[in-house]
Design a protein around this motif. Sequence first.
Motif, PDB file in Angstrom:
ATOM      1  N   SER A  30       0.817  -1.215   0.000  1.00 52.69           N
ATOM      2  CA  SER A  30       0.000   0.000   0.000  1.00 52.69           C
ATOM      3  C   SER A  30       0.854   1.271   0.000  1.00 52.69           C
ATOM      4  O   SER A  30       0.368   2.340  -0.333  1.00 52.69           O
ATOM      5  CB  SER A  30      -0.945   0.002   1.200  1.00 52.69           C
ATOM      6  N   GLN A  31       2.127   1.145   0.381  1.00 53.69           N
ATOM      7  CA  GLN A  31       2.987   2.321   0.301  1.00 53.69           C
ATOM      8  C   GLN A  31       4.104   2.128  -0.711  1.00 53.69           C
ATOM      9  O   GLN A  31       5.087   2.870  -0.719  1.00 53.69           O
ATOM     10  CB  GLN A  31       3.545   2.662   1.689  1.00 53.69           C
ATOM     11  N   ILE A  32       3.987   1.118  -1.560  1.00 51.99           N
ATOM     12  CA  ILE A  32       5.013   0.883  -2.586  1.00 51.99           C
ATOM     13  C   ILE A  32       4.443   1.191  -3.970  1.00 51.99           C
ATOM     14  O   ILE A  32       4.986   1.998  -4.715  1.00 51.99           O
ATOM     15  CB  ILE A  32       5.521  -0.579  -2.534  1.00 51.99           C
ATOM     16  N   THR A  33       3.339   0.560  -4.282  1.00 52.43           N
ATOM     17  CA  THR A  33       2.782   0.695  -5.634  1.00 52.43           C
ATOM     18  C   THR A  33       1.346   1.235  -5.596  1.00 52.43           C
ATOM     19  O   THR A  33       0.541   0.935  -6.470  1.00 52.43           O
ATOM     20  CB  THR A  33       2.791  -0.677  -6.351  1.00 52.43           C
ATOM     21  N   SER A  34       1.015   2.026  -4.575  1.00 52.88           N
ATOM     22  CA  SER A  34      -0.345   2.576  -4.469  1.00 52.88           C
ATOM     23  C   SER A  34      -0.420   3.968  -5.095  1.00 52.88           C
ATOM     24  O   SER A  34       0.604   4.565  -5.464  1.00 52.88           O
ATOM     25  CB  SER A  34      -0.737   2.687  -2.996  1.00 52.88           C
ATOM     26  N   GLY A  35      -1.634   4.470  -5.163  1.00 48.33           N
ATOM     27  CA  GLY A  35      -1.830   5.818  -5.686  1.00 48.33           C
ATOM     28  C   GLY A  35      -1.224   6.888  -4.804  1.00 48.33           C
ATOM     29  O   GLY A  35      -0.967   8.015  -5.253  1.00 48.33           O
ATOM     30  N   LEU A  36      -0.985   6.553  -3.522  1.00 50.03           N
ATOM     31  CA  LEU A  36      -0.334   7.527  -2.644  1.00 50.03           C
ATOM     32  C   LEU A  36       1.182   7.516  -2.798  1.00 50.03           C
ATOM     33  O   LEU A  36       1.859   8.474  -2.439  1.00 50.03           O
ATOM     34  CB  LEU A  36      -0.715   7.279  -1.185  1.00 50.03           C
TER      35      LEU A  36
ATOM     36  N   LEU B  64      18.180  13.180  -7.169  1.00 55.82           N
ATOM     37  CA  LEU B  64      18.698  12.141  -6.281  1.00 55.82           C
ATOM     38  C   LEU B  64      17.474  11.427  -5.717  1.00 55.82           C
ATOM     39  O   LEU B  64      16.575  12.072  -5.172  1.00 55.82           O
ATOM     40  CB  LEU B  64      19.532  12.767  -5.154  1.00 55.82           C
ATOM     41  N   SER B  65      17.420  10.096  -5.878  1.00 56.19           N
ATOM     42  CA  SER B  65      16.212   9.366  -5.488  1.00 56.19           C
ATOM     43  C   SER B  65      16.457   8.376  -4.353  1.00 56.19           C
ATOM     44  O   SER B  65      17.570   7.865  -4.174  1.00 56.19           O
ATOM     45  CB  SER B  65      15.642   8.606  -6.692  1.00 56.19           C
ATOM     46  N   PHE B  66      15.384   8.128  -3.616  1.00 53.94           N
ATOM     47  CA  PHE B  66      15.391   7.127  -2.541  1.00 53.94           C
ATOM     48  C   PHE B  66      14.655   5.876  -3.024  1.00 53.94           C
ATOM     49  O   PHE B  66      13.768   5.961  -3.873  1.00 53.94           O
ATOM     50  CB  PHE B  66      14.681   7.685  -1.305  1.00 53.94           C
ATOM     51  N   PRO B  67      14.993   4.719  -2.428  1.00 55.89           N
ATOM     52  CA  PRO B  67      14.277   3.489  -2.790  1.00 55.89           C
ATOM     53  C   PRO B  67      12.884   3.435  -2.167  1.00 55.89           C
ATOM     54  O   PRO B  67      12.574   4.213  -1.263  1.00 55.89           O
ATOM     55  CB  PRO B  67      15.154   2.377  -2.201  1.00 55.89           C
ATOM     56  N   THR B  68      12.062   2.522  -2.652  1.00 57.50           N
ATOM     57  CA  THR B  68      10.694   2.390  -2.151  1.00 57.50           C
ATOM     58  C   THR B  68      10.459   0.991  -1.578  1.00 57.50           C
ATOM     59  O   THR B  68      10.250   0.855  -0.381  1.00 57.50           O
ATOM     60  CB  THR B  68       9.692   2.701  -3.268  1.00 57.50           C
ATOM     61  N   PHE B  69      10.539  -0.061  -2.436  1.00 59.79           N
ATOM     62  CA  PHE B  69      10.409  -1.406  -1.859  1.00 59.79           C
ATOM     63  C   PHE B  69      11.459  -1.592  -0.761  1.00 59.79           C
ATOM     64  O   PHE B  69      11.159  -2.084   0.327  1.00 59.79           O
ATOM     65  CB  PHE B  69      10.569  -2.509  -2.917  1.00 59.79           C
ATOM     66  N   ALA B  70      12.685  -1.187  -1.029  1.00 59.83           N
ATOM     67  CA  ALA B  70      13.775  -1.348  -0.054  1.00 59.83           C
ATOM     68  C   ALA B  70      13.605  -0.431   1.156  1.00 59.83           C
ATOM     69  O   ALA B  70      14.311  -0.593   2.142  1.00 59.83           O
ATOM     70  CB  ALA B  70      15.125  -1.071  -0.723  1.00 59.83           C
ATOM     71  N   ARG B  71      12.661   0.475   1.077  1.00 65.98           N
ATOM     72  CA  ARG B  71      12.403   1.544   2.048  1.00 65.98           C
ATOM     73  C   ARG B  71      13.518   2.608   1.981  1.00 65.98           C
ATOM     74  O   ARG B  71      14.626   2.353   1.544  1.00 65.98           O
ATOM     75  CB  ARG B  71      12.286   1.012   3.477  1.00 65.98           C
TER      76      ARG B  71
ATOM     77  N   ALA C 138      15.815   4.028   3.740  1.00 66.94           N
ATOM     78  CA  ALA C 138      17.218   3.775   4.094  1.00 66.94           C
ATOM     79  C   ALA C 138      17.550   2.291   3.979  1.00 66.94           C
ATOM     80  O   ALA C 138      18.441   1.789   4.667  1.00 66.94           O
ATOM     81  CB  ALA C 138      17.513   4.294   5.497  1.00 66.94           C
ATOM     82  N   GLY C 139      16.822   1.591   3.112  1.00 63.82           N
ATOM     83  CA  GLY C 139      17.113   0.174   2.900  1.00 63.82           C
ATOM     84  C   GLY C 139      16.747  -0.709   4.080  1.00 63.82           C
ATOM     85  O   GLY C 139      17.267  -1.833   4.206  1.00 63.82           O
ATOM     86  N   THR C 140      15.855  -0.234   4.930  1.00 63.28           N
ATOM     87  CA  THR C 140      15.564  -0.983   6.158  1.00 63.28           C
ATOM     88  C   THR C 140      14.748  -2.247   5.902  1.00 63.28           C
ATOM     89  O   THR C 140      14.592  -3.059   6.800  1.00 63.28           O
ATOM     90  CB  THR C 140      14.839  -0.095   7.191  1.00 63.28           C
ATOM     91  N   ARG C 141      14.218  -2.415   4.677  1.00 64.30           N
ATOM     92  CA  ARG C 141      13.553  -3.679   4.354  1.00 64.30           C
ATOM     93  C   ARG C 141      14.489  -4.849   4.645  1.00 64.30           C
ATOM     94  O   ARG C 141      14.061  -5.878   5.157  1.00 64.30           O
ATOM     95  CB  ARG C 141      13.170  -3.677   2.866  1.00 64.30           C
ATOM     96  N   PHE C 142      15.758  -4.661   4.337  1.00 64.89           N
ATOM     97  CA  PHE C 142      16.700  -5.779   4.432  1.00 64.89           C
ATOM     98  C   PHE C 142      17.219  -5.963   5.858  1.00 64.89           C
ATOM     99  O   PHE C 142      17.675  -7.037   6.220  1.00 64.89           O
ATOM    100  CB  PHE C 142      17.819  -5.593   3.403  1.00 64.89           C
ATOM    101  N   LEU C 143      17.117  -4.905   6.654  1.00 63.63           N
ATOM    102  CA  LEU C 143      17.427  -5.029   8.086  1.00 63.63           C
ATOM    103  C   LEU C 143      16.485  -6.026   8.749  1.00 63.63           C
ATOM    104  O   LEU C 143      16.848  -6.711   9.698  1.00 63.63           O
ATOM    105  CB  LEU C 143      17.278  -3.643   8.727  1.00 63.63           C
ATOM    106  N   ASP C 144      15.247  -6.086   8.251  1.00 68.59           N
ATOM    107  CA  ASP C 144      14.245  -6.985   8.837  1.00 68.59           C
ATOM    108  C   ASP C 144      14.315  -8.403   8.270  1.00 68.59           C
ATOM    109  O   ASP C 144      13.557  -9.270   8.713  1.00 68.59           O
ATOM    110  CB  ASP C 144      12.827  -6.444   8.552  1.00 68.59           C
ATOM    111  N   ALA C 145      15.188  -8.640   7.304  1.00 64.19           N
ATOM    112  CA  ALA C 145      15.212  -9.958   6.645  1.00 64.19           C
ATOM    113  C   ALA C 145      15.687 -11.045   7.594  1.00 64.19           C
ATOM    114  O   ALA C 145      16.511 -10.802   8.484  1.00 64.19           O
ATOM    115  CB  ALA C 145      16.123  -9.897   5.415  1.00 64.19           C
ATOM    116  N   LYS C 146      15.163 -12.256   7.388  1.00 69.93           N
ATOM    117  CA  LYS C 146      15.599 -13.385   8.205  1.00 69.93           C
ATOM    118  C   LYS C 146      16.984 -13.859   7.765  1.00 69.93           C
ATOM    119  O   LYS C 146      17.853 -14.123   8.582  1.00 69.93           O
ATOM    120  CB  LYS C 146      14.579 -14.534   8.069  1.00 69.93           C
ATOM    121  N   ASP C 147      17.179 -13.961   6.461  1.00 69.29           N
ATOM    122  CA  ASP C 147      18.449 -14.472   5.918  1.00 69.29           C
ATOM    123  C   ASP C 147      19.358 -13.279   5.615  1.00 69.29           C
ATOM    124  O   ASP C 147      19.183 -12.581   4.620  1.00 69.29           O
ATOM    125  CB  ASP C 147      18.165 -15.280   4.648  1.00 69.29           C
ATOM    126  N   LYS C 148      20.333 -13.049   6.478  1.00 66.97           N
ATOM    127  CA  LYS C 148      21.149 -11.840   6.336  1.00 66.97           C
ATOM    128  C   LYS C 148      22.177 -11.943   5.202  1.00 66.97           C
ATOM    129  O   LYS C 148      22.694 -10.918   4.747  1.00 66.97           O
ATOM    130  CB  LYS C 148      21.842 -11.505   7.666  1.00 66.97           C
TER     131      LYS C 148
END
Lengths: 384, 384
Positions: free
Chosen positions: B57-63, B107-114, B116-126
């Motif tokens: 909802s915050q990656i590929t939504s209209g918002l 200069l752009s920021f990521p979206t799926f990755a969040r 500051a890239g914190t998507r991967f901080l939450d990953a199980k497999d580091k």
Amino acid sequence: VLQSYHRLISVDDHIIEHPLVWQDRLPQRYRDMGPKVVEDDDGNEQWVFEGDVVDSSQITSGLAVSAGLDFGERTFETIRYENMRPGAYDPNARLTDMDTDGVWAQLSFPTFARFAGTRFLDAKDKQLALLCVRAYNDFIFDEWCAAAPDRYIPNCILPLWDPTEMIKEVERCAARGGHAISFPDHPHNLGLPSFHTDGWTSVFSAADAAQQTLCMHFGSGRELPATSPDAPSAVISALMGQTLFNALADLVYSPTFHRHPGIQVALAEGGIGWIPYAVMRLDQVWERYRYYGIDGQELEKTVPPSQLVRDHVWGCFIDDPVGIEQRHRIGVDRIMWESDYPHGDGLWPNSRRNAEKTFADIPDDDVLAIVEGNARRCFHFPDS
Amino acid sequence: VLQSYHRLISVDDHIIEHPLVWQDRLPQRYRDMGPKVVEDDDGNEQWVFEGDVVDSSQITSGLAVSAGLDFGERTFETIRYENMRPGAYDPNARLTDMDTDGVWAQLSFPTFARFAGTRFLDAKDKQLALLCVRAYNDFIFDEWCAAAPDRYIPNCILPLWDPTEMIKEVERCAARGGHAISFPDHPHNLGLPSFHTDGWTSVFSAADAAQQTLCMHFGSGRELPATSPDAPSAVISALMGQTLFNALADLVYSPTFHRHPGIQVALAEGGIGWIPYAVMRLDQVWERYRYYGIDGQELEKTVPPSQLVRDHVWGCFIDDPVGIEQRHRIGVDRIMWESDYPHGDGLWPNSRRNAEKTFADIPDDDVLAIVEGNARRCFHFPDS
């Protein structure tokens, strides 16, 4: 320029309640459970309420009674009343300190009772709590303000847990001549309804009808800024004013100002330099979100937040040259001055000298409005 | 005045990663668990990572992909890539949209990755997570910025859970020509060390040595402003910028800037109109608290916060006439411009027209610094 004929009215000071405020006023059967001061084995004086010792580190400590103390003496350690500056708890000694500081009049908030009287919201015995609220307000009218009615603006508290009793107390205080009520800035954080609910409609209607201005002091809703838990306390201190921006956003996007066209809110101790940015941002977001379909709650579509702030909100500051420089964006008629005696953000005994610097390049009429005229209008406190 | 020779460099935009960013780059054995886009039974495209469907909802939504949509179409509902504006995910289509908007570089920021890239901080497999971080950065250098090296400023992410790998990635990105790292504004809120600890010393030393500016985007530390839980989302939107003031207070009262004399921090999407007040307040509190004895941590006593901000911090804004009016208090050489494409705070396709209004009364040299020169200095992005 601050002229000698300008009398400084401060709309944010603090009373450290003396040990007998409640003992003098509660019925005999409630006195033991009511607020009182007890000496512990270490010779420290502690406030006790409903049989429980109350943390006094923010009531009678060097950080709560800072005026006249060197920076190094300002700690969370408690001070005995006899070692405290008497102006903290005695209305006549306070007048002397105000004279020293060049301050003509003050509106003060409670301390043991907490800014918006929330001490009594937490009480187990709500009958006792109601009597404590009334006793505080009676103390304000009969003892504190009676010492100098032309120099003390009464500021009352409410029994926040009971809408019927709140309305009665609003009307009782109004009948006694009061025009200020200390109200929590983040009521939802106290387990009370938020500004977005119908929970305050009857109370705010009563306050509006009785011309009671709501004084929202930062911290009154016990909301803290979001920062690292291991941050030094300077971080919280620097950011506390911003919790009033949060409260303001809640207010302007809520039905409050639309429902109560006369209600007035004074934002205490939050500074004013952030208000121009805040109002601009509130308008920008409103402009988009009033058309977004993402909330159950729709934003009111016709009156922009900037107009609501202009009509309902008063900014208050201690020392804020950034805000004074932008006074026309805030409204010269919506800014009031504060001395914050005896707290650590205050500048006693240099409040007036500091105001002289702040206003060195400001037209006399603007200064008059900001230091005196606006407070007289906001609190219906005419020159006697 | 914004002149035709002024080229707008925006330092805050957003890439919606296309479905193959990671699938194109991860080793075969990691692809199934790596980020990918899957069509669900309802015909919606969903991001999936480590086997779990990710809230889109915050990656590929209209918002998230608002540019070109009417206000009413901006909801949390997801949009298929084929129905999205191609400039969201395609660097060549983006250039066309930038031309339409009158923007030269981004200069752009990521979206799926969040942010500051914190998507991967939450990953199980580091191990997978580390490969994902590198894959995103490679995508930025090899695919996104390669499409127009003189118009795209690379902005990298780090494997935030591992100091050794962070340093390696800082150096790898620097060797590839990068000078920007997206770093969380409230790391403590992500379970990471706060700025008050020693936890970032080696990483910030590496960033300082490699001249990597830390871009702190609001929300990157997932800190939300403190308001009513039942507030409409406009409240959060209006206040998000203030979470950067919170981060700034943490930073200036921490050892960070004292330890790392060259480190640079750009505050993304928080606006600038609050900075003069913030800096004044940070100085006022520091002036008192550096002498208070109430914390285990002592504040550094010699350099005032205003000087630290002047030397280390960059303010960034989309639409902030209040801040531009006060630009001399912030520093004309420390302000950068943002277009926020394709997000809802952005003004596409009217970014340049809006900037023309903002700068109508501002001297050309100030405008040049703010819209172009400062970004070139901050990110070592010379005119080619």
